[in-house]
Design a protein around this motif. Structure first.
Motif, PDB file in Angstrom:
ATOM      1  N   MET A   1       1.062  -1.341   0.073  1.00 55.72           N
ATOM      2  CA  MET A   1       0.078  -0.044  -0.070  1.00 55.72           C
ATOM      3  C   MET A   1       0.800   1.268  -0.090  1.00 55.72           C
ATOM      4  SD  MET A   1      -2.815   1.252   2.807  1.00 55.72           S
ATOM      5  CE  MET A   1      -3.754  -0.219   2.735  1.00 55.72           C
ATOM      6  N   GLU A   2       0.572   2.168  -0.876  1.00 60.22           N
ATOM      7  CA  GLU A   2       1.553   3.305  -1.031  1.00 60.22           C
ATOM      8  C   GLU A   2       0.595   4.413  -0.139  1.00 60.22           C
ATOM      9  OE1 GLU A   2       4.023   3.327  -2.469  1.00 60.22           O
ATOM     10  OE2 GLU A   2       3.920   1.564  -3.973  1.00 60.22           O
ATOM     11  N   GLY A   3       1.649   5.085   0.837  1.00 66.29           N
ATOM     12  CA  GLY A   3       1.277   5.921   1.686  1.00 66.29           C
ATOM     13  C   GLY A   3       1.453   7.441   1.628  1.00 66.29           C
ATOM     14  N   ALA A   4       1.443   8.341   2.443  1.00 69.83           N
ATOM     15  CA  ALA A   4       1.797   9.548   2.081  1.00 69.83           C
ATOM     16  C   ALA A   4       3.277   9.832   1.823  1.00 69.83           C
ATOM     17  CB  ALA A   4       1.346  10.676   3.433  1.00 69.83           C
ATOM     18  N   SER A   5       4.001   9.051   2.468  1.00 75.22           N
ATOM     19  CA  SER A   5       5.721   9.194   2.314  1.00 75.22           C
ATOM     20  C   SER A   5       5.892   8.925   0.931  1.00 75.22           C
ATOM     21  CB  SER A   5       6.389   8.711   3.368  1.00 75.22           C
ATOM     22  OG  SER A   5       6.001   9.067   4.599  1.00 75.22           O
ATOM     23  N   ALA A   6       5.637   7.506   0.478  1.00 74.76           N
ATOM     24  CA  ALA A   6       5.910   7.268  -0.848  1.00 74.76           C
ATOM     25  C   ALA A   6       5.485   8.108  -1.792  1.00 74.76           C
ATOM     26  CB  ALA A   6       5.473   5.786  -0.763  1.00 74.76           C
ATOM     27  N   THR A   7       4.259   8.637  -1.647  1.00 77.73           N
ATOM     28  CA  THR A   7       3.698   9.530  -2.647  1.00 77.73           C
ATOM     29  C   THR A   7       4.341  10.644  -2.855  1.00 77.73           C
ATOM     30  OG1 THR A   7       1.331   8.372  -2.149  1.00 77.73           O
ATOM     31  CG2 THR A   7       1.385  10.745  -3.236  1.00 77.73           C
ATOM     32  N   VAL A   8       4.732  11.560  -1.749  1.00 79.92           N
ATOM     33  CA  VAL A   8       5.509  12.481  -1.953  1.00 79.92           C
ATOM     34  C   VAL A   8       6.886  12.279  -2.535  1.00 79.92           C
ATOM     35  CG1 VAL A   8       6.863  14.168  -0.531  1.00 79.92           C
ATOM     36  CG2 VAL A   8       4.532  13.682   0.045  1.00 79.92           C
ATOM     37  N   THR A   9       7.414  11.191  -2.143  1.00 79.45           N
ATOM     38  CA  THR A   9       8.716  10.939  -2.744  1.00 79.45           C
ATOM     39  C   THR A   9       8.594  10.587  -4.361  1.00 79.45           C
ATOM     40  OG1 THR A   9       9.472   9.820  -0.925  1.00 79.45           O
ATOM     41  CG2 THR A   9      10.673   9.106  -3.038  1.00 79.45           C
ATOM     42  N   ALA A  10       7.574  10.156  -4.956  1.00 81.28           N
ATOM     43  CA  ALA A  10       7.092   9.713  -6.334  1.00 81.28           C
ATOM     44  C   ALA A  10       6.882  10.907  -6.829  1.00 81.28           C
ATOM     45  CB  ALA A  10       6.243   8.690  -6.364  1.00 81.28           C
ATOM     46  N   LEU A  11       6.321  11.877  -6.296  1.00 79.40           N
ATOM     47  CA  LEU A  11       5.774  13.232  -6.943  1.00 79.40           C
ATOM     48  C   LEU A  11       6.962  14.077  -7.362  1.00 79.40           C
ATOM     49  CD1 LEU A  11       2.609  14.079  -4.788  1.00 79.40           C
ATOM     50  CD2 LEU A  11       2.639  13.901  -7.561  1.00 79.40           C
ATOM     51  N   LYS A  12       7.808  14.075  -6.277  1.00 82.37           N
ATOM     52  CA  LYS A  12       9.091  14.798  -6.379  1.00 82.37           C
ATOM     53  C   LYS A  12      10.086  14.195  -7.589  1.00 82.37           C
ATOM     54  CE  LYS A  12       9.546  16.950  -1.705  1.00 82.37           C
ATOM     55  NZ  LYS A  12      10.112  17.076  -0.527  1.00 82.37           N
TER      56      LYS A  12
END
Length: 467
Positions: free
Chosen positions: A1-12
């Motif tokens: 499950m992708e959470g907030a931290s992984a999402t921020v990393t991917a967005l950046k």
């Protein structure tokens, strides 16, 4: 499950676009929320934010008790003209300033006055693990949204367990910061109104890493490495104090055994002054005195008279709150003195332990209950819980382990320990030293890594950014 931290990393990193994440979450809401009822209000077209902000446009939701400028704030009430705040609560504004995107407002009971979530606006909020069970309250909409993958994180609030109970019931994490660690504005029905004690804003998320990310930007604290010494963990299953469901103690004890097998030093201990009649009475007196200031004398008198039967069923929670409605300054002063003593006792106890592990409540998540009576926003539940042959009233069973910790003012990470025999999540309160949220989060991360991670059925978010 992708959470907030992984999402921020991917967005950046440019592995995914902000719009792709928003579309994925919107799709999940359209598919799941008709069954769960977590959201009161959704933002149709959230503004696209730049990836070069610290949170890179991270989508989050906010409990519909907390002020967001320009968005209706219902407090769970079906009013024709809900309040529309002009100013966002400071703790939430800090996340927005760091680049978070607010995608909607999540459900709560009317005026946050229940430990089940439901209202006349959208109906009851269901637990993603089993729709026949409650998501808890009062931040139950946020916990259900996060557990089901409809939100990457939610910002809720806690007075007597309103972050901790839903997080435990839905199998997610929450952080209740130390008293006074974050500004307390933007939680009450009316601008400029704050309670002196207990009411605290905090995040709900899928992992400790996600909590740490949100805490960094809500608090302004700089991330730091915490030395990984051997953990000294005080534990109390609570069953020697009050009846606690066996399905909770079984999961609790399995987790404690797992910690012990991973070289955690386990000490069976709890501060003597923490979970006891004086703490329950002091909490209730302070809460009743301060919330009573928001009512006129007639309203307080009616609340006490109409609630006599309910107070008799709740000697540890509602009865002292009603006593606090008398607004006796001497009683209030004595309660504040006891509060300081409890806080000092817990502080001294934690000098010899890294944290204290406690149950969140005497019962796990339960099938939806209908109130026996409803008076305005106040719901009364006459039927007690049968806890393995012992009867315990609704309010006392849910708050007996949360209000003493609220009284002390220490930070708490609610962390899932595992699943009970019904396949439902069980959580615990990990109580840390005042002002040491960063150390508590690091400790929670280490302990959580020793346990099997759980995720609500169907809650996994499709990875919409590359492998």
């Amino acid at each position: 499950m992708e959470g907030a931290s992984a999402t921020v990393t991917a967005l950046k990193a440019g592995d995914v676009t902000h719009q792709a994440i928003l579309s994925e979450l919107e799709g999940r809401r359209r598919a799941l929320d008709p069954q769960i009822n977590a959201f009161i209000h959704c933002v149709d077209e959230p503004a696209a934010l730049a990836a070069d902000t610290p949170l890179a446009g991270l989508p989050i939701s906010v409990k519909d008790q907390i002020h967001v400028a320009g968005m209706p704030c219902t407090f769970g009430l079906a009013e024709k003209r809900p309040m529309v705040p002009e100013k966002t609560a400071t703790a939430v504004q800090r996340l927005v300033d760091a680049g978070a995107t607010i995608i909607g407002k999540t459900s709560l009971p009317p005026l946050a006055m229940d430990f089940q979530t439901g209202n006349d606006l959208i109906g009851r909020t269901n637990n993603p693990w089993n729709l026949e069970y409650t998501s808890g309250g009062s931040s139950g909409g946020g916990a259900a949204a996060v557990a089901s993958g409809m939100s990457l994180a939610d910002i809720g609030a806690d007075l007597a367990g309103s972050l901790r109970i839903p997080a435990a019931f839905c199998g997610v994490y929450s952080l209740l910061p130390s008293a006074g660690a974050l500004p307390g504005d933007g939680m009450m029905k009316g601008n400029g109104i704050e309670l002196r004690h207990f009411a605290r804003i905090g995040p709900i998320a899928r992992s400790v890493d996600d909590l740490e990310l949100l805490w960094t930007h809500m608090s302004g604290e700089v991330r730091q490495e915490i030395e990984a010494n051997r953990i000294r963990l005080a534990v109390c299953s609570g069953s020697n104090i009050l009846p606690v469901e066996k399905r909770i103690t079984d999961v609790f004890e399995r987790a404690v055994a797992t910690f012990g097998s991973n070289d955690v030093e386990i000490v069976r201990a709890v501060p003597q002054a923490l979970i006891c009649p004086d703490s329950w009475e002091s909490y209730g007196t302070i809460m009743g005195h301060e919330t009573g200031a928001l009512m006129n004398r007639v309203e307080r008198l009616l609340a006490r008279q109409l609630g006599r039967a309910a107070a008799a069923r709740s000697p540890r929670f509602l009865k002292p709150v009603h006593e606090g409605y008398r607004r006796c300054e001497k009683a209030y002063g004595r309660a504040l003195d006891r509060q300081r003593a409890v806080a000092a006792d817990l502080s001294a106890f934690l000098e010899n332990h890294d944290a204290l592990l406690l149950p969140v409540s005497c019962v796990g998540t339960f099938r939806h209950r209908k109130p026996t009576s409803v008076t305005g926003p106040v719901r009364d539940y006459a039927e007690p819980f049968d806890i393995d042959g012992n009867q315990l009233g609704y309010l006392d069973a849910l708050t007996a382990f949360t209000t003493p910790v609220s009284l002390a003012g220490n930070p708490v990470v609610t962390m899932p320990l595992g699943l009970d025999g019904f396949g439902l999540p069980v959580g615990a309160q990990l109580v840390g030293k005042t002002g040491c949220e960063r150390q508590l989060l690091a400790l929670a991360g280490r302990l959580s890594s020793m346990l099997q991670q759980i995720a609500a059925p169907g809650a996994s978010v499709k990875r919409c950014f590359g492998s």
